[in-house]
Design an enzyme around this catalytic site. Structure first.
Site, PDB file in Angstrom:
ATOM      1  CG  ASP A  89      -2.835   7.009   3.757  1.00 37.49           C
ATOM      2  OD1 ASP A  89      -3.616   6.108   3.458  1.00 37.49           O
ATOM      3  OD2 ASP A  89      -1.773   6.833   4.381  1.00 37.49           O
TER       4      ASP A  89
ATOM      5  CG  ASP B 216       1.121   4.692   8.623  1.00 35.53           C
ATOM      6  OD1 ASP B 216       1.836   5.352   7.843  1.00 35.53           O
ATOM      7  OD2 ASP B 216       0.212   3.947   8.208  1.00 35.53           O
TER       8      ASP B 216
ATOM      9  CE1 TYR C 262      -5.210  -1.894   4.712  1.00 36.53           C
ATOM     10  CE2 TYR C 262      -4.814  -1.002   2.540  1.00 36.53           C
ATOM     11  CZ  TYR C 262      -4.623  -0.958   3.900  1.00 36.53           C
ATOM     12  OH  TYR C 262      -3.843   0.040   4.439  1.00 36.53           O
TER      13      TYR C 262
ATOM     14  CE1 TYR D 266      -3.720   2.466   0.528  1.00 38.02           C
ATOM     15  CE2 TYR D 266      -2.395   3.312   2.340  1.00 38.02           C
ATOM     16  CZ  TYR D 266      -3.466   3.445   1.475  1.00 38.02           C
ATOM     17  OH  TYR D 266      -4.277   4.550   1.555  1.00 38.02           O
ATOM     18  CD  GLN D 267       2.405   2.714   4.467  1.00 37.68           C
ATOM     19  OE1 GLN D 267       1.947   3.791   4.098  1.00 37.68           O
ATOM     20  NE2 GLN D 267       2.355   2.301   5.713  1.00 37.68           N
TER      21      GLN D 267
END
Lengths: 382, 382
Positions: A249, A179, A318, A154-155
């Site tokens: 995000d 985060d 997810y 994801y990141q």
């Protein structure tokens, strides 16, 4: 991490004839958990041997936090009654289960080794636990935000899909992402001079710094300027044409975060971007939310006069195992998102480990959609 | 569908200090379920209103089958005691949960509206249930094989990745795939003259014809020649160089299906293929099974003297949300799997609905791997 004013929480569903409107037919899981907690936990404890029981020895680290009000009790190996988070034990004792009106009728569960943190911020319930097989896990309002095992997908994708699509990004804004993982990825780009982040919830930043050092390392980059506040307001006040890229995000578009998927917000983003600037926003699952995606694409097509594209990638923890991204550019120099022009020079960020997921091939592949989605999205995007 | 001698079953894990060898530390879920069944089911029934309880009214359609031995009892709305499958109710009453030593520490759960079939064949437990949000679901030995909502992704990709990579495939062999979905997809190719299928379990074929008519429609194609038997033996006896393509719709490589991932089996496949013929075999998840994939790639690289490639795709109800495919060709005319040469003429199969998932772009994209997997696989494949 999908952030900002999360409204999802853990639920047990009452399926009635009004299934089309699940929000009206829900019982919070915490209610259900309280009801169920004592008997299955006892039965489970009796069924397990001592080794199993020790693996599910859930300790509540913060006695003072309000989340305790919603917690159920659980009997441990040595007979102590300890409090456990509301989203535990209703499924398998000692397992965390994720349920939400955003994905009715299914749940993904992870085995919990130990609860490391439990708190309630001004915006959401915050939990960190050590899982058996996915490393440490961050949960906000009952929904998994990241696990150490798969956060890279994801990141890296939400960051490098936009930043590798334009030459020399210099000024980047991150909305949410408390985060620090997106910051860690932005920092790989040597051309970047300034990274602004607006995150609404300071507890998320603090928790990440304490429990996810390999993610929160992003905050250590000297180019980062962190603002704790509302991303919508921040964008309204941002100077016109000031950013090369904006990364959103965000949480799911029901409840308070709804406006982050609507026209006024996208208009603010477009206003804050330079001509030919790019935005990448979390855009749900093709398998679960085609109706929402269709609306987002329509709104973006109206507002962004450059490219409008949908990409997706695999993130096992997810819902449905995938997450999508909406990538748009403003009027100005053409942006061809499918063919990245700005490869990452990984050596520019010496503190960073190598990329785990992203590469130029997977960048282009992310824009190839299954036929059922392609038809809908292309009809709205063009 | 991942078929042939499934050995996975539903488990509750005992995590001990020997986590590296989970197979030694398992308790079958059926044991656990029996222990837990009465109290949580009663508590749940009390917690639900009448509408909820009717949605979990689990009926056991076949009183005579042996699976009853492992079934737990459940109290329904009107107080009747009915039997339920072993993999239900241990998690949330009225939900099916999938656990296996192949993906320790996690479980995916689907809400059950009604159990439609429960049986035990010579090879495995067979369950069909109506889920709340994924349509009808086929489960073998506790593991989801297909759901009506996402079966298109697996069936279309495992079939068209090989068949669209060679010109004019004429003779195709399918090992496993007893639901008929792969046959349905092979039948889209007008060039195909003969489709042999070897499926070990007749019950799967019968159940699919009864409950999944849109999948089992594949059996109606006049080119299909179905053999009920052992795929390994079938391949050993196949004439050398007789097939243009072999599709292996196999189960996981632990237990009886292990040999389907080892050299002798791949040697049989290579022998049965014509020069430049292709094989596509189910090859697990990049996120969960890189060690297994590494071995498969090494074995295939030794045996197949043409191309050796790994592809993957999204299937929400498979563990980690993805499934991979090993695609290889024998020595002979070059096969460039990443650039399909044989587009599907959808009009050739008038009984078929249009493709839902596969297209030429997603074909090529399936070969783009995340960096963590690319390094390992490319080092073994070249």
């Amino acid at each position: 991490m999908k952030l900002i004013q999360r409204i999802s929480t853990a639920y047990i569903f009452r399926f009635t004839s009004h299934q089309n409107n699940p929000a009206k037919t829900l019982i919070p899981l915490s209610h259900f958990t309280r009801f169920l907690s004592s008997s299955p936990s006892r039965a489970a404890a009796a069924a397990m041997d001592a080794k199993e029981a020790s693996a599910t020895d859930l300790k509540r680290p913060r006695e003072e936090d309000d989340a305790a009000a919603a917690a159920a009790s659980m009997e441990t190996e040595n007979g102590d009654q300890t409090k456990e988070p509301a989203c535990f034990s209703s499924v398998i004792p000692g397992w965390f289960s994720e349920m939400s009106p955003m994905w009715p009728g299914e749940a993904h569960s992870l085995k919990v080794e130990k609860v490391l943190f439990q708190g309630k911020s001004d915006y959401q319930d915050v939990i960190v636990f050590q899982s058996a097989t996915y490393g440490k896990v961050l949960v906000l309002d009952g929904v998994i935000q990241l696990t150490e095992r798969d956060e890279c997908a994801y990141q890296e994708m939400i960051t490098h899909l936009p930043l590798c699509s334009i030459p020399n990004p210099k000024k980047v804004l991150v909305i949410g992402g408390g985060d620090g993982g997106v910051l860690r990825e932005v920092a790989r780009h040597a051309s970047v001079e300034q990274i602004d982040m607006c995150e609404i919830d300071k507890m998320v930043v603090d928790v990440s710094k304490q429990f996810f050092p390999n993610v929160a390392i992003g905050f250590e980059d000297p180019r980062v300027n962190l603002v704790i506040g509302d991303g919508v307001a921040f964008l309204k006040n941002a100077a016109e044409g000031s950013y090369d890229a904006v990364i959103v995000d965000s949480s799911d578009p029901i409840g308070p975060a709804k406006e982050l998927f609507e026209k006024p917000f996208f208009q603010s983003v477009a206003r804050a971007l330079r001509p030919g600037g790019v935005v990448c926003t979390q855009a749900e699952s093709l398998w679960l939310h085609m109706d929402i995606i269709e609306d987002i694409v329509s709104n973006c097509r109206e507002i962004f006069k450059g490219s409008v594209n949908y990409a997706w990638t695999s993130v096992p923890t997810y819902p449905s195992g995938v997450i999508g991204f909406m990538l748009c550019s403003t009027e100005g120099p053409d942006v061809d998102f499918k063919n990245p022009v700005n490869p990452i020079d990984d050596s520019s960020s010496k503190s960073n480990a190598p990329l785990k997921f992203y590469n130029a091939e997977i960048h282009s592949a992310a824009f190839c959609l299954p036929s059922f989605a392609k038809k809908v999205i292309e009809s709205k995007a063009n």
